[in-house]
Design an enzyme around this catalytic site. Structure first.
Site, PDB file in Angstrom:
ATOM      1  N   GLU A 435       0.844  -1.183   0.000  1.00 50.65           N
ATOM      2  CA  GLU A 435       0.000   0.000   0.000  1.00 50.65           C
ATOM      3  C   GLU A 435       0.886   1.243   0.000  1.00 50.65           C
ATOM      4  O   GLU A 435       1.732   1.414   0.869  1.00 50.65           O
ATOM      5  CB  GLU A 435      -0.865  -0.070   1.273  1.00 50.65           C
ATOM      6  CG  GLU A 435      -1.560   1.195   1.641  1.00 50.65           C
ATOM      7  CD  GLU A 435      -2.149   1.100   3.072  1.00 50.65           C
ATOM      8  OE1 GLU A 435      -1.953   0.082   3.769  1.00 50.65           O
ATOM      9  OE2 GLU A 435      -2.792   2.067   3.480  1.00 50.65           O
ATOM     10  N   ASP A 508      -0.867  -1.184   6.005  1.00 44.87           N
ATOM     11  CA  ASP A 508      -0.709  -0.642   7.361  1.00 44.87           C
ATOM     12  C   ASP A 508      -1.605  -1.402   8.318  1.00 44.87           C
ATOM     13  O   ASP A 508      -2.672  -1.875   7.944  1.00 44.87           O
ATOM     14  CB  ASP A 508      -1.113   0.838   7.392  1.00 44.87           C
ATOM     15  CG  ASP A 508      -0.116   1.704   6.641  1.00 44.87           C
ATOM     16  OD1 ASP A 508       1.008   1.228   6.405  1.00 44.87           O
ATOM     17  OD2 ASP A 508      -0.469   2.847   6.290  1.00 44.87           O
ATOM     18  N   ASP A 510      -3.775  -0.548  10.339  1.00 46.20           N
ATOM     19  CA  ASP A 510      -4.837   0.324  10.857  1.00 46.20           C
ATOM     20  C   ASP A 510      -6.128   0.061  10.084  1.00 46.20           C
ATOM     21  O   ASP A 510      -6.177  -0.837   9.237  1.00 46.20           O
ATOM     22  CB  ASP A 510      -4.431   1.800  10.763  1.00 46.20           C
ATOM     23  CG  ASP A 510      -4.166   2.234   9.323  1.00 46.20           C
ATOM     24  OD1 ASP A 510      -4.437   1.430   8.396  1.00 46.20           O
ATOM     25  OD2 ASP A 510      -3.699   3.359   9.111  1.00 46.20           O
ATOM     26  N   ASP A 512      -7.683   1.756   7.770  1.00 43.25           N
ATOM     27  CA  ASP A 512      -7.551   1.932   6.323  1.00 43.25           C
ATOM     28  C   ASP A 512      -6.844   0.742   5.690  1.00 43.25           C
ATOM     29  O   ASP A 512      -7.255   0.243   4.644  1.00 43.25           O
ATOM     30  CB  ASP A 512      -6.732   3.190   6.024  1.00 43.25           C
ATOM     31  CG  ASP A 512      -7.632   4.382   5.757  1.00 43.25           C
ATOM     32  OD1 ASP A 512      -8.875   4.206   5.856  1.00 43.25           O
ATOM     33  OD2 ASP A 512      -7.096   5.461   5.459  1.00 43.25           O
TER      34      ASP A 512
END
Ligand code: TSJ
Length: 646
Positions: A435, A508, A510, A512
């Protein structure tokens, strides 16, 4: 003294026959994987299904309409049915009560009564003796003819007490109650997951109309309980599966019938989406790879809708036929058949091989669907119209594919953004889908360039739940992935052309990142499902924390692990960094923690048997129109991912 008398005296001597029996169960304990697949949490849950399936067989035979499953405080599980009770008479060959044969002789399931459709005789139908063998102790209570009988086994299936009458009950109160405690020395994990059991039992209830199933969790302070009963059977199952979508028409189409001993039920409804969600079952067992019954359904629907569209001039004479994929775009369907002797085929034995199943489904659906369409012209037209739009989109997709072949590839035939590895042996190669460009940069520096390729993706990829195949080819990120993998998609998919053994999604840690991961998985599941089924897809697991103290460095990958570490090394004087994204790590850290095959943790993405039917519902919760259940999904998403250290 006979075997039976021996036992009833509780003597520790064994006759030759009995020794053989015990050796049988000992084999199960030596190699449990051979009998239940795995000793991980999946295997643990399997024990419950095994026992429940025996009670479901009694329901299918028409003698039981209530099953209760209880999770007890001591870690044991109780399954109660109101069937006839396992026979207690002396088994003529074994010379012991029939129930004892059921629990102590391998593959004794289904020996009595004969005939009928048996869930427990299916894919994993290993029998109650296997559960007994893998239990610390097991007790069975049988109510039959006004008498209550009980027997107890211990230490992996050894008779602890003979079958004994322990009381009386009303003659009408028949049934079987089995309580077992999984052996903690065999299973890696002994805690049952209420939701996992609940989901599977709900599925069983959908597939066995008129059956009432209750699950009761008595382990906590408060008792949790859910009951399932679906008078509408698989028709209600389809409504349930489609609940987060917009249905194309109100009715769920339902057809059933019997041909040559094969009982066929199908239910389906289209929604306004583009993906297909068809589940097939044989004797209540899901067949993830389909087989003859599914083929029969596809053949019949394809023919019926084409005939209808032509006959009613919906499809121009000059137009080509609708394909099965056109007709099944946006389809939610459940196909459930009952057959006496199911043959499972394929690598994983998840595909029905009986050709009489194809004939039965094809002719029953063929005949009755024609009639339904004639009676319901509005529904028929809605389906044909949607299929014709799909047909146009397919033609557009074909053209887009042609253009992609010509344009998207640079002179080497691979996308420019891809930092490929030097090895050309797919077996040792892996590709990281990363990403963001900055993390992509670190990954390119960090990698082992001989075997690791890096493909950075910018931002969020297309939500394929909301797009047809033609749009897929118009999306740069997706196009790049398709080209890099080398396999093609959908009907053009060819696993032999796969350029990497591992496809590793690195995002990541998280919300997102989780969302991007889900979009990626959805794309792979819809367009290259074989990659997941054959175990080529992984999630990288970047660390959550870096802890430095006294010149030493630790990385932790979960909140739990972090807590444990802090308890161990102490918080005073420690430098703690919480990573918010891959970008915060330099190349060396990224290599050490996330990419180095010798040190990293990967999570292998798998869709197991019992969650297969849920995946679509859950993907739809996240991707579909209705927004509010989203949060819940992100938390449960991990269920589709088995932890695996690689
Ligand atoms: F798995 C198991 F064996 F432990 C088990 C079996 C567990 C539970 C909860 C239920 C059962 C079970 C078995 N319920 N009902 C039956 N029925 C028979 O075994 C049965 C009864 C009568 C006759 C008959 O022909 O009269 C035949 C059968 C197979």
């Amino acid at each position: 003294m006979s075997d039976l008398e021996n036992k009833q005296e509780g003597l520790q001597e064994y006759t030759a026959d009995q020794i053989q029996i015990l050796e049988g169960l000992e084999a199960v304990r030596k190699r449990p994987g051979m009998y239940i697949g795995t000793t991980s949490t999946a295997g643990l849950h399997h024990l419950v299904y095994e026992i429940v399936d025996n009670a479901v067989d009694e329901a299918l035979a028409g003698f039981c309409d209530d099953i209760q499953v209880e999770l007890n405080k001591d870690g044991s599980v109780t399954v109660i049915d109101n069937g006839r009770g396992i026979p207690v008479g002396i088994h003529p060959k074994a010379g012991i009560p029939a129930v004892e044969v059921v629990f102590t002789i391998l593959h004794a399931g289904g020996k009595f009564g004969g005939g009928g459709y048996k869930v427990s005789g299916g894919l994993h139908g290993v029998g109650a003796s296997v559960v007994n063998a893998l239990s610390e102790w097991l007790e069975v209570v049988i109510r039959q003819d006004g008498v209550v009988y009980k027997q107890r086994y211990e230490n992996g299936g050894h008779v602890a007490t003979p079958l004994t009458p322990i009381g009386t009950c009303k003659k009408s109160q028949t049934g079987t109650t089995v309580t077992f405690k999984p052996d903690a020395t065999i299973f890696e994990e002994t805690e049952y997951d209420y939701d996992r059991l609940r989901t599977r039992l709900r599925e069983t209830a959908f597939l066995t109309k008129a059956l009432h199933i209750t699950i009761r969790d008595k382990r906590g302070e408060e008792v949790k309980e859910k009951s399932y009963h679906y008078e509408g059977g698989i028709q209600e199952f389809v409504t349930f599966l489609n609940k987060n979508n917009n249905a194309l028409y109100d009715k769920v189409i339902y057809i059933d019938g019997t041909l040559n001993g094969v009982y066929v039920e199908v239910a389906f409804q289209h929604n306004d989406g583009y993906s297909e969600n068809t589940l097939s079952f044989v004797n209540n067992i899901i067949t993830p790879e389909g087989g003859m019954h599914l083929t029969g359904f596809k053949n019949a629907t394809t023919k019926c809708f084409n005939d209808y569209a032509r006959k009613n001039k919906l499809l121009k004479d000059s137009a080509p036929n609708l394909t099965g994929d056109d007709i099944r775009e946006g389809l939610t369907a459940v196909i459930s058949i009952k057959i006496e002797d199911p043959q499972f085929e394929g690598q994983t034995k998840q595909k029905l091989g009986n050709s009489e199943a194809r004939t039965a489904v094809e002719s029953i659906v063929g005949e009755k669907l024609v009639y339904f369409l004639e009676q319901n012209p509005i529904v028929a037209k809605a389906i044909c119209d949607k299929a014709m739009l799909a047909q146009k989109a397919r033609e557009n997709a074909r053209q887009a594919r042609e253009r992609t072949r010509k344009s998207a590839l640079d002179s080497f035939g691979l996308p420019g953004k891809l930092a490929d590895c030097s090895s050309k042996d797919p077996k040792q190669c892996e590709i990281f889908i990363v990403e963001g460009d900055s993390a992509g940069g670190s990954a390119k520096t960090a990698r082992n360039r001989e075997i690791q390729a890096i493909l950075p993706l910018r931002g969020k990829i297309l939500n394929v739940e909301k797009a047809r195949e033609d749009k897929i080819y118009a999306n740069a990120e997706i196009k790049t992935m398709i080209t890099a993998f080398g396999t093609g998609i959908l009907s053009n998919f060819d696993i032999e052309k796969l350029r990497y053994d591992k496809i590793i999604i690195m995002t990541d840690a998280d919300v997102d990142g989780a969302h991007i991961g889900t979009l990626m998985l959805t794309f792979l599941y819809r367009f290259m499902p074989e990659l997941i089924y054959q175990g080529h897809v992984y999630l990288a697991q970047p660390p959550l924390y870096k802890v430095e103290k006294n010149k030493k460095t630790w990385y932790t990958y979960s909140e739990d692990e972090q807590k444990r570490l802090m308890a161990e090394v102490g918080a005073d004087g420690a430098r703690i960094q919480r990573y918010k994204g891959l970008g915060e790590m330099d190349a060396e850290q990224l290599w050490e923690t996330t990419m180095d095959p010798a040190r990293r943790i990967l999570r292998k993405v798998s869709i197991d048997e019992e969650t297969a039917s849920l995946v679509d519902v859950t993907f739809n919760i996240l991707m579909g129109d209705k927004v509010e259940p989203r949060r819940e999904f992100i938390e449960t998403n991990a269920k589709f991912v088995k932890n695996l250290d690689v």
